[in-house]
Design an enzyme around this catalytic site. Structure first.
Site, PDB file in Angstrom:
ATOM      1  N   GLU A   1       0.135   3.660   1.674  1.00 23.17           N
ATOM      2  CA  GLU A   1       0.139   4.085   3.086  1.00 23.17           C
ATOM      3  C   GLU A   1       1.516   3.846   3.711  1.00 23.17           C
ATOM      4  O   GLU A   1       1.889   4.498   4.688  1.00 23.17           O
ATOM      5  CB  GLU A   1      -0.973   3.324   3.833  1.00 23.17           C
ATOM      6  CG  GLU A   1      -1.175   3.691   5.290  1.00 23.17           C
ATOM      7  CD  GLU A   1      -1.856   5.031   5.560  1.00 23.17           C
ATOM      8  OE1 GLU A   1      -2.427   5.627   4.638  1.00 23.17           O
ATOM      9  OE2 GLU A   1      -1.785   5.481   6.719  1.00 23.17           O
TER      10      GLU A   1
ATOM     11  N   SER B   1       0.809  -1.220   0.000  1.00 21.25           N
ATOM     12  CA  SER B   1       0.000   0.000   0.000  1.00 21.25           C
ATOM     13  C   SER B   1       0.842   1.270   0.000  1.00 21.25           C
ATOM     14  O   SER B   1       1.894   1.333   0.642  1.00 21.25           O
ATOM     15  CB  SER B   1      -0.883  -0.004   1.252  1.00 21.25           C
ATOM     16  OG  SER B   1      -1.432   1.266   1.489  1.00 21.25           O
TER      17      SER B   1
ATOM     18  N   TYR C   1      -1.629   0.379  10.690  1.00 19.42           N
ATOM     19  CA  TYR C   1      -1.897  -0.299   9.414  1.00 19.42           C
ATOM     20  C   TYR C   1      -0.693  -0.171   8.482  1.00 19.42           C
ATOM     21  O   TYR C   1      -0.235  -1.161   7.885  1.00 19.42           O
ATOM     22  CB  TYR C   1      -3.148   0.306   8.766  1.00 19.42           C
ATOM     23  CG  TYR C   1      -3.351  -0.095   7.316  1.00 19.42           C
ATOM     24  CD1 TYR C   1      -3.934  -1.308   6.977  1.00 19.42           C
ATOM     25  CD2 TYR C   1      -2.951   0.749   6.280  1.00 19.42           C
ATOM     26  CE1 TYR C   1      -4.108  -1.675   5.639  1.00 19.42           C
ATOM     27  CE2 TYR C   1      -3.135   0.396   4.945  1.00 19.42           C
ATOM     28  CZ  TYR C   1      -3.702  -0.812   4.635  1.00 19.42           C
ATOM     29  OH  TYR C   1      -3.881  -1.173   3.316  1.00 19.42           O
TER      30      TYR C   1
HETATM   31  P1  NAP Z   1     -11.484  -4.584   1.820  1.00 24.65           P
HETATM   32  O1  NAP Z   1     -12.630  -4.242   0.933  1.00 24.65           O
HETATM   33  O2  NAP Z   1     -11.424  -4.024   3.196  1.00 24.65           O
HETATM   34  O3  NAP Z   1     -11.415  -6.188   1.914  1.00 24.65           O
HETATM   35  C1  NAP Z   1     -10.635  -6.830   2.876  1.00 24.65           C
HETATM   36  C2  NAP Z   1     -10.854  -8.320   2.771  1.00 24.65           C
HETATM   37  O4  NAP Z   1     -10.039  -8.969   3.766  1.00 24.65           O
HETATM   38  C3  NAP Z   1     -12.288  -8.798   3.020  1.00 24.65           C
HETATM   39  O5  NAP Z   1     -12.594  -9.827   2.113  1.00 24.65           O
HETATM   40  C4  NAP Z   1     -12.226  -9.355   4.437  1.00 24.65           C
HETATM   41  O6  NAP Z   1     -13.164 -10.377   4.694  1.00 24.65           O
HETATM   42  C5  NAP Z   1     -10.829  -9.960   4.420  1.00 24.65           C
HETATM   43  N1  NAP Z   1     -10.311 -10.229   5.756  1.00 24.65           N
HETATM   44  C6  NAP Z   1     -10.172  -9.363   6.773  1.00 24.65           C
HETATM   45  N2  NAP Z   1      -9.655  -9.995   7.857  1.00 24.65           N
HETATM   46  C7  NAP Z   1      -9.459 -11.284   7.500  1.00 24.65           C
HETATM   47  C8  NAP Z   1      -8.971 -12.426   8.168  1.00 24.65           C
HETATM   48  N3  NAP Z   1      -8.562 -12.384   9.439  1.00 24.65           N
HETATM   49  N4  NAP Z   1      -8.898 -13.600   7.495  1.00 24.65           N
HETATM   50  C9  NAP Z   1      -9.317 -13.680   6.205  1.00 24.65           C
HETATM   51  N5  NAP Z   1      -9.818 -12.638   5.518  1.00 24.65           N
HETATM   52  C10 NAP Z   1      -9.889 -11.447   6.163  1.00 24.65           C
HETATM   53  O7  NAP Z   1     -10.104  -4.191   1.108  1.00 24.65           O
HETATM   54  P2  NAP Z   1      -9.811  -3.811  -0.426  1.00 24.65           P
HETATM   55  O8  NAP Z   1     -10.034  -2.352  -0.611  1.00 24.65           O
HETATM   56  O9  NAP Z   1     -10.446  -4.788  -1.323  1.00 24.65           O
HETATM   57  O10 NAP Z   1      -8.221  -3.996  -0.463  1.00 24.65           O
HETATM   58  C11 NAP Z   1      -7.629  -5.256  -0.781  1.00 24.65           C
HETATM   59  C12 NAP Z   1      -6.222  -5.288  -0.230  1.00 24.65           C
HETATM   60  O11 NAP Z   1      -5.450  -4.243  -0.809  1.00 24.65           O
HETATM   61  C13 NAP Z   1      -6.092  -5.086   1.277  1.00 24.65           C
HETATM   62  O12 NAP Z   1      -5.007  -5.862   1.715  1.00 24.65           O
HETATM   63  C14 NAP Z   1      -5.779  -3.607   1.428  1.00 24.65           C
HETATM   64  O13 NAP Z   1      -5.091  -3.366   2.647  1.00 24.65           O
HETATM   65  C15 NAP Z   1      -4.903  -3.404   0.212  1.00 24.65           C
HETATM   66  N6  NAP Z   1      -4.866  -2.059  -0.357  1.00 24.65           N
HETATM   67  C16 NAP Z   1      -6.045  -1.442  -0.679  1.00 24.65           C
HETATM   68  C17 NAP Z   1      -6.010  -0.185  -1.280  1.00 24.65           C
HETATM   69  C18 NAP Z   1      -7.284   0.520  -1.670  1.00 24.65           C
HETATM   70  O14 NAP Z   1      -7.208   1.733  -1.938  1.00 24.65           O
HETATM   71  N7  NAP Z   1      -8.421  -0.187  -1.750  1.00 24.65           N
HETATM   72  C19 NAP Z   1      -4.771   0.424  -1.560  1.00 24.65           C
HETATM   73  C20 NAP Z   1      -3.604  -0.268  -1.239  1.00 24.65           C
HETATM   74  C21 NAP Z   1      -3.661  -1.511  -0.659  1.00 24.65           C
HETATM   75  P3  NAP Z   1     -14.617 -10.075   5.354  1.00 24.65           P
HETATM   76  O15 NAP Z   1     -15.519  -9.751   4.214  1.00 24.65           O
HETATM   77  O16 NAP Z   1     -14.918 -11.371   6.016  1.00 24.65           O
HETATM   78  O17 NAP Z   1     -14.443  -8.922   6.312  1.00 24.65           O
HETATM   79  O1  G4F Z   2     -10.511   6.889   2.463  1.00 25.90           O
HETATM   80  P1  G4F Z   2      -9.556   6.825   3.581  1.00 25.90           P
HETATM   81  O2  G4F Z   2     -10.039   6.235   4.855  1.00 25.90           O
HETATM   82  O3  G4F Z   2      -8.285   6.050   3.000  1.00 25.90           O
HETATM   83  P2  G4F Z   2      -6.744   5.949   3.464  1.00 25.90           P
HETATM   84  O4  G4F Z   2      -6.574   6.224   4.892  1.00 25.90           O
HETATM   85  O5  G4F Z   2      -5.942   6.746   2.497  1.00 25.90           O
HETATM   86  O6  G4F Z   2      -6.467   4.392   3.255  1.00 25.90           O
HETATM   87  C1  G4F Z   2      -6.904   3.706   2.083  1.00 25.90           C
HETATM   88  O7  G4F Z   2      -5.903   3.787   1.104  1.00 25.90           O
HETATM   89  C2  G4F Z   2      -4.671   3.103   1.450  1.00 25.90           C
HETATM   90  C3  G4F Z   2      -3.700   3.330   0.269  1.00 25.90           C
HETATM   91  O8  G4F Z   2      -2.988   4.508   0.481  1.00 25.90           O
HETATM   92  C4  G4F Z   2      -4.985   1.639   1.670  1.00 25.90           C
HETATM   93  F1  G4F Z   2      -3.844   0.960   1.915  1.00 25.90           F
HETATM   94  C5  G4F Z   2      -5.960   1.503   2.823  1.00 25.90           C
HETATM   95  O9  G4F Z   2      -6.297   0.124   3.000  1.00 25.90           O
HETATM   96  C6  G4F Z   2      -7.245   2.278   2.469  1.00 25.90           C
HETATM   97  O10 G4F Z   2      -7.859   1.616   1.385  1.00 25.90           O
HETATM   98  O11 G4F Z   2      -8.994   8.287   3.904  1.00 25.90           O
HETATM   99  C7  G4F Z   2      -8.451   9.116   2.910  1.00 25.90           C
HETATM  100  C8  G4F Z   2      -8.209  10.502   3.485  1.00 25.90           C
HETATM  101  C9  G4F Z   2      -7.405  10.524   4.800  1.00 25.90           C
HETATM  102  O12 G4F Z   2      -6.415  11.519   4.710  1.00 25.90           O
HETATM  103  C10 G4F Z   2      -8.422  10.918   5.860  1.00 25.90           C
HETATM  104  O13 G4F Z   2      -7.892  11.650   6.963  1.00 25.90           O
HETATM  105  O14 G4F Z   2      -9.460  11.108   3.791  1.00 25.90           O
HETATM  106  C11 G4F Z   2      -9.355  11.781   5.030  1.00 25.90           C
HETATM  107  N1  G4F Z   2     -10.693  11.906   5.624  1.00 25.90           N
HETATM  108  C12 G4F Z   2     -11.298  13.092   5.925  1.00 25.90           C
HETATM  109  N2  G4F Z   2     -12.495  12.860   6.498  1.00 25.90           N
HETATM  110  C13 G4F Z   2     -11.500  10.901   5.998  1.00 25.90           C
HETATM  111  C14 G4F Z   2     -12.637  11.501   6.542  1.00 25.90           C
HETATM  112  N3  G4F Z   2     -11.364   9.561   5.900  1.00 25.90           N
HETATM  113  C15 G4F Z   2     -12.393   8.789   6.342  1.00 25.90           C
HETATM  114  N4  G4F Z   2     -12.292   7.446   6.222  1.00 25.90           N
HETATM  115  N5  G4F Z   2     -13.518   9.347   6.906  1.00 25.90           N
HETATM  116  C16 G4F Z   2     -13.693  10.697   7.029  1.00 25.90           C
HETATM  117  O15 G4F Z   2     -14.713  11.161   7.533  1.00 25.90           O
END
Ligand code: NAP
Ligand code: G4F
Length: 323
Positions: A127, A125, A149
């Site tokens: 992050e 990520s 995280y």
């Molecule tokens: P998400 O929607 O939060 O999905 C997370 C998945 O992990 C769900 O299927 C959840 O299952 C499963 N999970 C959580 N805890 C678990 C456990 N203990 N054992 C087995 N499965 C478990 O995340 P996403 O946005 O699809 O992201 C996919 C991956 O990419 C994650 O690793 C995230 O950290 C990473 N990532 C995401 C972003 C982004 O912007 N979306 C960016 C960079 C990296 P349940 O349905 O049972 O909760």
């Molecule tokens: O949407 P966010 O919660 O995503 P964040 O923290 O960037 O993390 C996501 O992206 C990561 C990749 O860089 C992934 F690895 C991670 O799993 C996840 O998918 O927040 C985005 C931004 C932050 O700066 C936060 O402070 O939005 C700002 N924000 C402002 N108000 C808020 C809010 N975020 C959330 N969730 N809720 C608010 O009310």
């Protein structure tokens, strides 16, 4: 020729559902790992369920992962499962470390022990860059994570590299910047905003409470990003790649675009609520996807404005359906 088999952890998540669609369209047999719950929530993969095989497992439980890999004998393993919500990682830091960090080692161990020829993808990520040292961020930018995280993801990233170097596994990390879609969880800021816009537009709500509007993110479309995951596992050599659009926008710009697309004035509805301000913030993310473009031939297709519009329309459609 036998069909390729892919095992996806986190199949019920946003990315798991898009990756499943992609792999099914490419002729794979797709296996998804799901954990036991008292009520099953498979909404994102309901439309695919007849074309998937689900296996039980949990990232905190080694034996279930060993069993899943042994039974499926996958050609490709995509480790997408994680505790992925940054604010929760301050409330549940050790759980986040267990699942998001050590969970990666458990999946790698299962692969190493029972299917070392499988290709492995780790969901790293942006992050991890946290308090950024370079602008834009590349594969060579040092990490300075700002949340439990982010720290757990740095561990997952380096253990993946370590297993590649120690055991010669074909293991890759995709350093993905924020990617969104109508299937994004409601707690993440983009979906929280587009859902609120739709509710306000339909007269179901009046107010949206947010935290830091000045944070900048490089937002892309999840459907584009899962293609980069697959491409990483089709190369001659395993490697790590930044996946991003190369553009950055503030949360405020996302708010303006989302309210604007529904003909609403955001300033009449948005309230800043200190409850959503984080103990430590990642202020600026902007990725340089040059390596992915050059080596994988990958580029994003959906623009920022198209993404916002797609998400607002998705929420309007869903709420109207439920009305
Ligand atoms: P998400 O929607 O939060 O999905 C997370 C998945 O992990 C769900 O299927 C959840 O299952 C499963 N999970 C959580 N805890 C678990 C456990 N203990 N054992 C087995 N499965 C478990 O995340 P996403 O946005 O699809 O992201 C996919 C991956 O990419 C994650 O690793 C995230 O950290 C990473 N990532 C995401 C972003 C982004 O912007 N979306 C960016 C960079 C990296 P349940 O349905 O049972 O909760
Ligand atoms: O949407 P966010 O919660 O995503 P964040 O923290 O960037 O993390 C996501 O992206 C990561 C990749 O860089 C992934 F690895 C991670 O799993 C996840 O998918 O927040 C985005 C931004 C932050 O700066 C936060 O402070 O939005 C700002 N924000 C402002 N108000 C808020 C809010 N975020 C959330 N969730 N809720 C608010 O009310």
């Amino acid at each position: 020729m036998a069909k390729k088999k892919a095992l996806i952890t986190g199949i019920t998540g946003q990315d798991g559902s898009y990756l499943s669609e992609l792999l099914i369209s490419k002729g794979y047999d797709v296996y998804g790992m799901v954990r036991r719950a008292s009520v099953e929530r498979f909404d994102r993969i309901a439309h695919l369920q007849e074309r998937l095989t689900l296996v039980q497992g949990d990232l905190t439980d080694q034996s279930s992962l060993d069993e899943a890999v042994k039974t499926v004998q996958p050609d490709e393993v995509y480790n997408l499962a994680a505790q992925s919500f940054v604010p929760t990682s301050w409330n549940q830091p050790t759980l986040t470390g267990e699942v998001t960090g050590l969970g990666t080692t458990r999946v790698l161990e299962a692969v190493r022990k029972t299917r070392p020829e499988a290709r492995f993808y780790q969901a790293s990520s942006s992050e991890m860059f946290g308090k950024v040292r370079d602008v834009p961020q590349t594969e060579l930018t040092p990490f300075h994570p700002r949340s439990p995280y982010g720290v757990a993801k740095v561990y997952g990233h380096f253990i993946t590299i370590n297993y590649r170097e120690s055991y010669n596994l074909y293991a890759c990390s995709g350093i993905l910047f924020n990617h969104e879609s109508p299937r994004r969880g409601l707690e993440f800021v983009t979906r929280k905003i587009t859902n609120a816009v739709a509710r306000i537009k339909l007269g179901l709500s009046k107010e949206l409470r947010l935290g830091n509007l000045d944070a900048k993110r490089d937002w892309g479309y999840a459907g584009d990003y899962v293609e980069a995951m697959w491409l990483m596992l089709q190369q001659d050599e395993p490697d790590d790649f930044v996946v991003a659009t190369g553009e950055t926008h503030t949360v405020k710009e996302f708010v303006e675009a989302a309210f604007g697309s529904a003909g609403l004035d955001w300033e009449k509805h948005v309230v800043i609520d200190p409850r959503f301000i984080r103990p430590a913030e990642v202020e600026l993310l902007i990725g340089d996807p040059s390596k992915a473009r050059k080596k994988l031939g990958w580029k994003p297709r959906v623009s920022f404005d198209e993404l916002v519009k797609m998400m607002v329309e998705g929420d309007l459609k869903e709420l109207k359906k439920g009305a």
